[in-house]
Structures are given as structure tokens and as C-alpha cells.
Design a protein around this motif. Structure first.
Motif, PDB file in Angstrom:
ATOM      1  N   LYS A 148      -3.554  10.041   5.068  1.00 59.49           N
ATOM      2  CA  LYS A 148      -4.765   9.819   4.270  1.00 59.49           C
ATOM      3  C   LYS A 148      -4.753   8.439   3.637  1.00 59.49           C
ATOM      4  O   LYS A 148      -5.772   7.717   3.644  1.00 59.49           O
ATOM      5  N   TYR A 149      -3.606   8.044   3.101  1.00 65.96           N
ATOM      6  CA  TYR A 149      -3.510   6.782   2.371  1.00 65.96           C
ATOM      7  C   TYR A 149      -3.396   5.596   3.328  1.00 65.96           C
ATOM      8  O   TYR A 149      -3.940   4.522   3.055  1.00 65.96           O
ATOM      9  N   VAL A 150      -2.721   5.786   4.431  1.00 63.11           N
ATOM     10  CA  VAL A 150      -2.638   4.735   5.445  1.00 63.11           C
ATOM     11  C   VAL A 150      -4.032   4.399   5.967  1.00 63.11           C
ATOM     12  O   VAL A 150      -4.407   3.222   6.075  1.00 63.11           O
ATOM     13  N   GLU A 151      -4.796   5.438   6.273  1.00 64.64           N
ATOM     14  CA  GLU A 151      -6.144   5.202   6.786  1.00 64.64           C
ATOM     15  C   GLU A 151      -7.034   4.551   5.733  1.00 64.64           C
ATOM     16  O   GLU A 151      -7.754   3.579   6.015  1.00 64.64           O
ATOM     17  N   LYS A 152      -6.995   5.054   4.523  1.00 63.76           N
ATOM     18  CA  LYS A 152      -7.866   4.530   3.462  1.00 63.76           C
ATOM     19  C   LYS A 152      -7.585   3.064   3.188  1.00 63.76           C
ATOM     20  O   LYS A 152      -8.514   2.241   3.125  1.00 63.76           O
ATOM     21  N   LEU A 168      -0.113  -6.935   2.044  1.00 60.43           N
ATOM     22  CA  LEU A 168       0.097  -5.791   1.157  1.00 60.43           C
ATOM     23  C   LEU A 168       1.381  -5.045   1.508  1.00 60.43           C
ATOM     24  O   LEU A 168       1.664  -4.794   2.677  1.00 60.43           O
ATOM     25  N   ASN A 169       2.121  -4.692   0.465  1.00 68.31           N
ATOM     26  CA  ASN A 169       3.311  -3.858   0.603  1.00 68.31           C
ATOM     27  C   ASN A 169       2.993  -2.491   0.013  1.00 68.31           C
ATOM     28  O   ASN A 169       2.835  -2.342  -1.202  1.00 68.31           O
ATOM     29  N   VAL A 170       2.870  -1.483   0.887  1.00 64.06           N
ATOM     30  CA  VAL A 170       2.472  -0.139   0.471  1.00 64.06           C
ATOM     31  C   VAL A 170       3.647   0.812   0.620  1.00 64.06           C
ATOM     32  O   VAL A 170       4.232   0.933   1.706  1.00 64.06           O
ATOM     33  N   LYS A 181      -0.557  11.668  -6.469  1.00 65.80           N
ATOM     34  CA  LYS A 181      -1.596  11.568  -7.486  1.00 65.80           C
ATOM     35  C   LYS A 181      -2.677  10.534  -7.183  1.00 65.80           C
ATOM     36  O   LYS A 181      -3.704  10.498  -7.854  1.00 65.80           O
ATOM     37  N   GLY A 182      -2.433   9.682  -6.201  1.00 57.74           N
ATOM     38  CA  GLY A 182      -3.407   8.646  -5.899  1.00 57.74           C
ATOM     39  C   GLY A 182      -2.726   7.318  -5.647  1.00 57.74           C
ATOM     40  O   GLY A 182      -1.537   7.271  -5.312  1.00 57.74           O
ATOM     41  N   ILE A 183      -3.464   6.228  -5.811  1.00 56.73           N
ATOM     42  CA  ILE A 183      -2.976   4.889  -5.506  1.00 56.73           C
ATOM     43  C   ILE A 183      -2.932   4.052  -6.782  1.00 56.73           C
ATOM     44  O   ILE A 183      -3.873   4.089  -7.583  1.00 56.73           O
ATOM     45  N   LYS A 184      -1.861   3.289  -6.956  1.00 57.81           N
ATOM     46  CA  LYS A 184      -1.738   2.353  -8.065  1.00 57.81           C
ATOM     47  C   LYS A 184      -1.504   0.944  -7.512  1.00 57.81           C
ATOM     48  O   LYS A 184      -0.637   0.747  -6.651  1.00 57.81           O
ATOM     49  N   ILE A 185      -2.266  -0.021  -8.006  1.00 56.91           N
ATOM     50  CA  ILE A 185      -2.019  -1.421  -7.687  1.00 56.91           C
ATOM     51  C   ILE A 185      -0.961  -1.910  -8.661  1.00 56.91           C
ATOM     52  O   ILE A 185      -1.109  -1.763  -9.885  1.00 56.91           O
ATOM     53  N   CYS A 186       0.116  -2.487  -8.134  1.00 55.38           N
ATOM     54  CA  CYS A 186       1.302  -2.746  -8.945  1.00 55.38           C
ATOM     55  C   CYS A 186       1.835  -4.160  -8.746  1.00 55.38           C
ATOM     56  O   CYS A 186       1.419  -4.885  -7.847  1.00 55.38           O
ATOM     57  N   PHE A 233       2.671   8.290  -7.455  1.00 53.55           N
ATOM     58  CA  PHE A 233       1.575   7.496  -6.922  1.00 53.55           C
ATOM     59  C   PHE A 233       2.030   6.682  -5.709  1.00 53.55           C
ATOM     60  O   PHE A 233       3.204   6.325  -5.593  1.00 53.55           O
ATOM     61  N   VAL A 234       1.085   6.382  -4.841  1.00 56.29           N
ATOM     62  CA  VAL A 234       1.299   5.385  -3.795  1.00 56.29           C
ATOM     63  C   VAL A 234       1.209   4.015  -4.449  1.00 56.29           C
ATOM     64  O   VAL A 234       0.254   3.740  -5.194  1.00 56.29           O
ATOM     65  N   SER A 235       2.200   3.159  -4.215  1.00 50.16           N
ATOM     66  CA  SER A 235       2.191   1.818  -4.810  1.00 50.16           C
ATOM     67  C   SER A 235       1.685   0.800  -3.797  1.00 50.16           C
ATOM     68  O   SER A 235       2.047   0.841  -2.623  1.00 50.16           O
ATOM     69  N   VAL A 236       0.832  -0.106  -4.277  1.00 47.78           N
ATOM     70  CA  VAL A 236       0.322  -1.200  -3.457  1.00 47.78           C
ATOM     71  C   VAL A 236       0.608  -2.505  -4.192  1.00 47.78           C
ATOM     72  O   VAL A 236       0.092  -2.732  -5.296  1.00 47.78           O
TER      73      VAL A 236
END
Length: 257
Positions: A148-152, A168-170, A181-186, A233-236
Motif C-alpha cells: 500500500k505504501y510503496v504504491e502510494k 527518497l529513503n523510505v 499508523k501512516g507515513i511520517k516525513i522525517c 509509522f513509515v518513515s520518508v
């Protein structure tokens, strides 16, 4: 876009690794896919390139009735991207995705990572790029929650683009889909490996060394990739490959020359 985006897929765990197989399947829902990946694991290679040996790149068919093209490369992840862009792809890719890595590439790991170095090499060549990693080193890791997160994130980069010189480093936590829980820009956490070499002796009496170490995060900030991942969270993290310490230039100019 009036035509499907052309997507270059690579990794550092090798072309048969479950992570890249998952990434390929997700990318095929987005665009036309060409895979150029190492023929064997290349983890920890960083941005190494092959200059004193021959490089081989051969077409392979790993999936029956595949609608995409795949090539195995005898070199490093950075080699794969260089060779793909020079010899394999019919035009400049719209995006390069690397991974999904088996294991974390957060914090200081980014500088050692073959996964991220492939993404960085694409960025150097002017291609928007993302490195994806799952915090699970197992060969049997469950990549399903990552899809889900890779595609988004991939679709967002294709839609919005990335500034020149940034990739981007995800990183994705090892959690069931319902617990992410979702995505965080970090920002990248200021952490390091405290390493040691275990000295051993082989049966022939020759000493050898085995690298060991412990990851130590001394960064207590709540805006870092390590914090986000620890909270589910997924970190970006936007990564730049201009390594200049711009803030130090003025002071350095004041030194006696």
C-alpha cells in the motif's frame, strides 16, 4: 502522463529476493517495468562500482507469461543503474525504485546501503528515485503490508516529481497492515553503529576477523526516522547527494591560508 510511466526496478539483495519480486508486482500496476538487478546479494556495497573487472548483463525469465523484461547483472546496485540507463532501457525512465530491501536503511545505514546507492545513482543521472526497505531481515519476511505504501509513495513522486539532487529513503516498520499508523516525513536520525571485530582463528591457524556491532541511537528527537519507525509509522527521508557542508564554508575561508 499520456503514456504509462517507464519504471526501472533494482535492488541489492539479488534479483530472486522476495522483496524485489513484491516491488515488481506493485510497479506493474503503475507502469511499464524493466528490471536490472544483481545476480547475487550485494548488501552493504554502498556506492561501489566495478572498474577492474568485466560486467555481464543477461536477460532472464523468472515468471511465466511475464509482461515485463528482466536482466541480471554481475555488478553492484550502482552498476545496475548505470548499465540499465546506458544499454538496456529504451528511454530515460520516469522513475527508479530500489528494494524492497530486507532490513532497515534508516539513519546512518543509508551510507552503507546498496539499495539506497542504486537510488542515489539514478538521482545523479537525473531520474526521480526511491529506495524502499522493510525492517525485517528474514528471507521469509512478509512484504504484503508494504504494498500500500510503496504504491502510494511511488504514485506521488510520479505526480509531483522530486527536486534535482534529491531522492527518497523510505523505511517500513515490521508490523501487520492494520498496525501501521501512516507515513511520517522525517529527518535522518543521528545514530551510529558501535562496532568491533571479533578475532578468530581458522583450522589452518590463520587469524581472521568477523565484524560485530550494536546500533546506538542517541537522537531523542521526535522528527527522526528512528522515532517514526519505533512508533509504527513509515518513515520518508529526503536524501541529497551533495555532501558539501555548506554551513562550514565561511568559517573555513577564515582560516589562515
Amino acid at each position: 502522463m499520456t503514456t504509462k510511466p517507464l519504471i526501472l526496478v533494482t535492488n541489492d539483495d539479488g534479483i530472486t529476493a522476495p522483496g524485489i519480486r513484491t516491488l515488481i508486482h506493485v510497479m506493474k500496476t503503475i507502469g511499464d517495468v524493466i528490471v536490472v538487478a544483481p545476480d547475487s546479494p550485494q548488501s552493504g556495497m554502498g556506492h561501489a562500482i566495478t572498474i577492474n573487472d568485466t560486467l555481464y548483463c543477461d536477460p532472464v525469465t523468472l515468471e511465466p507469461d511475464a509482461t515485463h523484461k528482466e536482466y541480471t547483472c554481475s555488478g553492484t546496485p550502482a552498476d545496475c543503474v548505470k548499465l540499465a540507463n546506458q544499454q538496456i532501457v529504451p528511454r530515460k525512465p520516469d522513475i527508479c525504485v530500489s528494494g524492497i530491501n530486507h532490513g532497515s536503511n534508516s539513519s546512518i545505514n543509508v551510507i552503507y546501503s546498496g539499495t539506497m546507492s542504486a537510488a542515489v545513482e539514478a538521482g545523479v543521472e537525473g531520474i526521480p528515485a526511491i529506495g524502499f526497505s522493510l525492517l525485517d531481515y528474514s528471507h521469509e519476511a512478509d512484504f504484503e503490508p508494504s504494498k500500500k505504501y510503496v504504491e502510494k509513495i511511488t504514485r506521488q513522486v510520479l505526480e509531483n516529481g522530486l527536486p534535482k539532487g534529491i531522492v527518497l529513503n523510505v523505511n517500513i516498520p515490521k508490523l501487520p497492515a492494520g498496525e501501521i499508523k501512516g507515513i511520517k516525513i522525517c529527518r535522518q536520525a543521528k545514530a551510529q553503529w558501535v562496532e568491533d571485530f571479533d578475532k578468530r582463528t581458522n583450522p589452518m591457524g590463520r587469524d581472521y576477523y568477523w565484524l560485530t556491532g550494536e546500533f546506538v541511537n542517541q537522537d531523542k528527537g521526535e522528527d527522526t526516522d528512528e522515532w517514526a519507525l519505533s512508533k509504527g509509522f513509515v518513515s520518508v527521508v529526503p536524501v541529497q547527494f551533495d555532501l558539501t557542508a555548506h554551513h562550514f564554508i565561511q568559517e573555513l575561508n577564515e582560516w589562515d591560508q
